[in-house]
Scaffold this active site. Structure first.
Site, short mmCIF file in Angstrom:
data_model
loop_
_atom_site.label_atom_id
_atom_site.label_comp_id
_atom_site.label_asym_id
_atom_site.label_seq_id
_atom_site.Cartn_x
_atom_site.Cartn_y
_atom_site.Cartn_z
N ASP A 433 0.85 -1.19 0.00
CA ASP A 433 0.00 0.00 0.00
C ASP A 433 0.88 1.24 0.00
O ASP A 433 1.87 1.32 0.75
CB ASP A 433 -0.92 0.02 1.23
CG ASP A 433 -1.94 1.12 1.16
OD1 ASP A 433 -2.97 0.91 0.50
OD2 ASP A 433 -1.70 2.19 1.76
N ILE A 434 0.56 2.21 -0.87
CA ILE A 434 1.32 3.47 -0.94
C ILE A 434 0.98 4.31 0.28
O ILE A 434 -0.19 4.58 0.56
CB ILE A 434 1.00 4.23 -2.23
CG1 ILE A 434 1.31 3.37 -3.45
CG2 ILE A 434 1.76 5.54 -2.29
CD1 ILE A 434 0.89 3.99 -4.77
N GLU A 476 -4.83 2.49 -4.25
CA GLU A 476 -3.37 2.56 -4.20
C GLU A 476 -2.76 1.28 -3.64
O GLU A 476 -1.61 1.27 -3.20
CB GLU A 476 -2.94 3.76 -3.33
CG GLU A 476 -3.19 3.63 -1.83
CD GLU A 476 -4.60 4.00 -1.42
OE1 GLU A 476 -4.83 4.20 -0.22
OE2 GLU A 476 -5.46 4.10 -2.31
#
Length: 567
Positions: A433-434, A476
């Protein structure tokens, strides 16, 4: 002779046949005429039945409104109000009010059976029928609704299938408050409905529209929503003094689907009819108005003409059969070859060609066109297969990053888990996950956010093994399936990804900034056979990375416990 005729054009052959049977076009037109006329007559009859049924519904509405108006007028009688008030205070007997109802109100309307005056507690305190006095009707819906406004109740029946109707209206005080003192209830013989349905009532009153009187083949029925008869235009049913109950198509449509009907069905006697069923509600009175006309009577004239037509058609068919035997050799044989070849094409096989028919007429041209069509269809099928393959690829890819999408990840993961269970190998999964992606969108805009997602996707592709499957899981978030991967392998790759992403500079429209990712790792347990189970544990590990400050890798807690137990 045969060879010469084979070389004639198809038009000449057909023209020769049609000259002999010149009557055939007329017969075909006649057939078309009868079919069109029958359809038009059917629609016209249904429209007439529908319009007639709507008229009858309107007339019943008008009758009920008239009865409501009459009942309201009775309820506004000042004498009735005063007597009701006095009786309710027990300062007066009901004798004078009973007499008033019998002598002054009851004779006004011939269809009125008896009148009840009910106090606001639901007790009949006065009536034109002595046996009614003292009855408690507080639980009756017509009393409860009648306290507020005039109300028509559901119809009941007495002998000869003549319905009995109840109409209630509030008796209101004369002061400005207009408070309800009680309810006046009129009990009517509703035998006028039967006369309304047959059209006889309006005709007797002087209506000039004689067509409103139903013919012998027409019938109108007033039924409950369950199909029980209330009344009908048929005198035979009325005179039989027996209740009737319908289980026909329109009644089942109303009972099961609350749907009105219009079309052809069999009536309660099993006779084919054209019919219209309308659902109507007037206060508490809910009913079906069913209008039907026998098809045989409706189409009597057309049936006579059809009989004459079929007689002529039979004679014509004999002539056509003789001519068909002559034409069969020249037309039917090639056509059968074309039809059989079309069946082959319909099965999906396009390597077909007709070579055994050697004619230079229109049929020969048709066969040439067919052969060309088969070749073109073969090319189209090949192009379609290529296009379908492209569409299949698009259906499993994310449009932004080109990575596999969520659906394909689940399908692929299930397959890999079965393979891993069979081979005894381990299956690893990374959830990536960003970090602070919302802040990127809020600060630099959503286009920049999309750019960041594609940059991270490219970094993941560069730093994963060729056998690993990467997908955009959503937003994301990314997921990586690692076949034949140990915990250490997965940890090594995850650490490498974290480092590469943190070292990478994002350059977007002259702006430069850093990003990081958080990663959760899970490895398939021996008992697991569903990919969502691994994803769930990897997702929990991802939340652990985020909770511990982001930009780091966390193992599934079950893996950590396993390592501790081994140590």
């Amino acid at each position: 002779m045969m060879a010469r005729m084979r070389n004639l054009s198809l038009r000449v052959k057909l023209t020769t046949a049609l000259v002999v049977v010149a009557i055939l076009p007329l017969l075909l037109l006649s057939k078309l005429f009868f079919m069109t006329s029958e359809g038009a007559l059917k629609e016209s009859t249904l429209a007439q039945l529908s319009m007639g049924a709507e008229y009858k519904v309107g007339e019943i509405h008008l009758l009920m409104e008239t009865l409501k108006t009459n009942t309201t007028d009775f309820a506004s009688d000042g004498f009735i109000k005063n007597e009701l008030r006095a009786i309710s205070k027990k300062s007066h007997s009901a004798d004078e009010l009973n007499y008033h109802l019998r002598k002054n109100k009851l004779p006004i309307q011939s269809d009125l059976m008896f009148i009840d005056v009910v106090n606001k507690h639901g007790l009949v305190i006065a009536s034109s029928l002595d046996s009614r006095i003292g009855h408690d009707i507080s639980e009756q819906l017509y009393f409860q609704r009648g306290l507020a406004h005039s109300y028509v109740a559901e119809l009941n029946q007495h002998n000869a299938l003549q319905p009995i109707g109840i109409v209630a209206a509030p008796i209101l005080s004369n002061d400005r408050a207009q408070l309800p003192l009680g309810v006046l209830v009129n009990h009517y013989r509703m035998n006028k409905i039967q006369a309304l349905l047959s059209g006889q009532l309006l005709f007797n009153l002087g209506a000039k529209a004689e067509h409103r009187i139903l013919s012998a083949s027409e019938s109108i029925y007033m039924l409950t929503l369950e199909g029980k008869g209330i009344t009908t235009s048929e005198n035979t049913l009325i005179e039989a003094h027996q209740p009737f109950y319908f289980e026909t198509y329109p009644i089942n449509q109303v009972r099961n689907f609350k749907r009105e009907s219009k079309g052809v069905w069999r009536n309660h006697r099993g006779i084919a009819v054209l019919g219209v069923a309308i659902i109507t509600e007037i206060d508490g009175l809910k009913f079906i108005l069913l209008a039907e006309q026998e098809i045989e009577q409706a189409f009597q004239l057309i049936n006579t003409l059809k009989y004459q037509f079929y007689l002529l058609l039979t004679c014509t068919v004999v002539v056509i059969i003789i001519l068909s035997l002559l034409l069969a050799y020249f037309i039917v044989k090639p056509l059968k070859t074309v039809i059989n070849s079309l069946d082959v094409v319909a099965s999906g096989e396009f390597d077909v060609g007709i070579t055994d028919i050697n004619q230079r007429d229109e049929l020969g041209s048709l066969i040439d066109k067919f052969n060309n069509m088969a070749r073109e269809l073969k090319k189209i099928k090949a192009a379609s297969d290529d296009k379908n393959q492209q569409l299949l690829e698009l259906s499993v890819r994310d449009h932004l990053t080109g990575l596999f999408n969520h659906r394909h990840l689940i399908e692929y993961g299930e397959t890999r888990m079965l393979e891993a269970n069979r081979s005894g190998m381990m299956l690893g999964l990374l959830m990536i996950d960003i970090d602070h992606f919302k802040q990127v969108n809020d600060t630099h805009g959503h286009p920049c956010g999309d750019f960041v997602i594609t940059e991270v996707a490219a970094l993941l592709i560069e730093n994963l093994r060729s056998v690993d499957i990467i997908a955009r899981y959503g937003g994301e978030e990314f997921a990586v399936i690692m076949p034949n991967a140990t915990v250490d392998n997965a940890k090594f790759v995850a650490d490498k990804i974290c480092q590469k992403v943190s070292e990478h500079k994002i350059n977007y429209e002259g702006k430069q900034f850093d990003i990081t990712v958080s990663i959760g790792i899970a490895v398939q347990h021996e008992s697991e056979n569903k990919i969502m189970e691994i994803i769930k544990r990897a997702d929990q590990a991802l939340y652990q990375s985020k909770g511990n400050g982001r930009n780091q890798v966390s193992l599934d807690l079950s893996l950590c416990h396993k390592k501790e137990s081994v140590a």
